[in-house]
Motif scaffolding. Structure first.
Motif, short mmCIF file in Angstrom:
data_model
loop_
_atom_site.label_atom_id
_atom_site.label_comp_id
_atom_site.label_asym_id
_atom_site.label_seq_id
_atom_site.Cartn_x
_atom_site.Cartn_y
_atom_site.Cartn_z
N LYS A 1 0.82 -1.22 0.00
CA LYS A 1 0.00 0.00 0.00
C LYS A 1 0.85 1.27 0.00
CE LYS A 1 -3.41 2.49 2.75
NZ LYS A 1 -4.24 2.47 3.97
N HIS A 2 1.93 1.30 0.78
CA HIS A 2 2.68 2.53 0.99
C HIS A 2 3.96 2.64 0.17
CE1 HIS A 2 0.01 4.03 4.03
NE2 HIS A 2 0.08 2.88 4.68
N ALA A 3 4.31 1.63 -0.61
CA ALA A 3 5.53 1.69 -1.42
C ALA A 3 5.17 1.92 -2.89
CB ALA A 3 6.34 0.41 -1.26
N VAL B 1 18.27 -4.07 -1.99
CA VAL B 1 17.60 -5.07 -1.16
C VAL B 1 17.14 -4.40 0.12
CG1 VAL B 1 17.87 -7.25 0.09
CG2 VAL B 1 19.06 -6.92 -2.08
N MET B 2 15.91 -4.69 0.51
CA MET B 2 15.36 -4.21 1.77
C MET B 2 15.02 -5.43 2.61
SD MET B 2 11.94 -1.95 2.31
CE MET B 2 10.79 -2.53 3.53
N PHE B 3 15.50 -5.44 3.86
CA PHE B 3 15.18 -6.54 4.76
C PHE B 3 14.04 -6.09 5.67
CE2 PHE B 3 18.49 -9.49 3.86
CZ PHE B 3 19.53 -8.72 3.38
N GLY B 4 13.16 -7.02 6.00
CA GLY B 4 12.05 -6.71 6.90
C GLY B 4 11.71 -7.89 7.78
N VAL B 5 10.98 -7.60 8.83
CA VAL B 5 10.47 -8.63 9.73
C VAL B 5 8.98 -8.42 9.90
CG1 VAL B 5 12.64 -8.99 10.98
CG2 VAL B 5 11.04 -7.26 11.77
N ASP B 6 8.28 -9.47 10.30
CA ASP B 6 6.83 -9.38 10.39
C ASP B 6 6.32 -8.51 11.53
OD1 ASP B 6 7.29 -11.05 12.58
OD2 ASP B 6 6.55 -12.85 11.57
N ASP B 7 7.20 -7.90 12.30
CA ASP B 7 6.78 -6.99 13.37
C ASP B 7 6.45 -5.59 12.85
OD1 ASP B 7 7.06 -8.72 15.52
OD2 ASP B 7 9.18 -8.30 15.74
N VAL B 8 6.76 -5.30 11.60
CA VAL B 8 6.66 -3.94 11.07
C VAL B 8 5.32 -3.70 10.38
CG1 VAL B 8 7.69 -2.34 9.40
CG2 VAL B 8 9.16 -3.81 10.78
N LEU B 9 4.79 -2.51 10.59
CA LEU B 9 3.63 -2.01 9.83
C LEU B 9 4.03 -0.66 9.25
CD1 LEU B 9 0.65 -2.61 12.27
CD2 LEU B 9 1.24 -3.94 10.26
N PHE B 10 3.67 -0.41 8.01
CA PHE B 10 3.94 0.87 7.37
C PHE B 10 2.67 1.70 7.45
CE2 PHE B 10 6.69 -2.31 5.51
CZ PHE B 10 7.93 -1.74 5.70
#
Length: 141
Positions: free
Chosen positions: A61-63, A117-126
Motif C-alpha cells: 500500500k505505501h511503497a 535489497v530491503m530486509f524486513g520482519v513481520d513486526d513492522v507495519l507501514f
C-alpha cells in the motif's frame, strides 16, 4: 550521469504526497527516462501469519512507484501452516521459502536479488508513504 527532476523528492523529513505519474530522471544528454525503481524485499517470519499479512499489505500500500520483488523466508510450525497458506493466497506475487537452512537459503535469495535489497520482519507495519524509489536513487549515486 542522472539527476532527479524534482528536488523536493530528496526530502525525507516529511512524506511527500504521491505523484499522479512516476517521477522522471534526466540523462546527461537531456533525455527523459522513466524512473521505476526496483527493490528486492526479503522478509523474515516465524509463526506469525497475521503479522506477516499486515506487513505485506501495508508495504504494498505505501511503497507506490517502485517495483517490489518480495521473498518471505518463513519458519513454519505446523499449527500455523494454514495461516501461512492463506497469506500466500492473498499475496500471490510474493515468493514463500520455507526455512530449512537459513544461511544457505538467504545466500541463494540474495544471489538472485536486484541491486537494491530491503530486509524486513513481520513486526513492522507501514503507516505512511514509504519513499523507496527515492532511497534507491540516492544509493545508486
Amino acid at each position: 550521469p542522472f539527476c532527479l527532476a524534482s528536488s523536493s523528492a530528496l526530502s525525507f523529513s516529511s512524506p511527500s504526497p504521491p505523484l499522479p505519474f512516476p517521477p522522471l530522471l534526466f540523462h546527461r544528454k537531456h533525455r527523459l527516462l522513466p524512473a521505476m525503481a526496483s527493490v528486492s524485499v526479503v522478509v523474515f517470519s516465524k509463526s506469525r501469519p497475521f503479522q506477516l499479512s499486515e506487513y505485506l499489505r501495508t508495504l504494498v500500500k505505501h511503497a507506490a512507484g517502485v517495483e517490489l520483488d518480495i521473498t518471505v523466508l518463513v519458519k513454519v510450525e505446523e499449527e500455523y501452516r494454514e495461516g501461512y497458506e492463506q497469506v500466500q493466497r492473498a499475496h500471490p506475487r510474493a515468493k514463500f521459502v520455507e526455512e530449512e537452512s537459513f544461511e544457505q537459503q538467504l545466500r541463494g535469495i540474495l544471489h538472485g536479488a536486484r541491486s537494491s535489497v530491503m530486509f524486513g520482519v513481520d513486526d513492522v507495519l507501514f503507516c505512511s508513504s514509504l519513499p523507496l524509489a527515492h532511497a534507491v536513487r540516492a544509493l545508486d549515486v
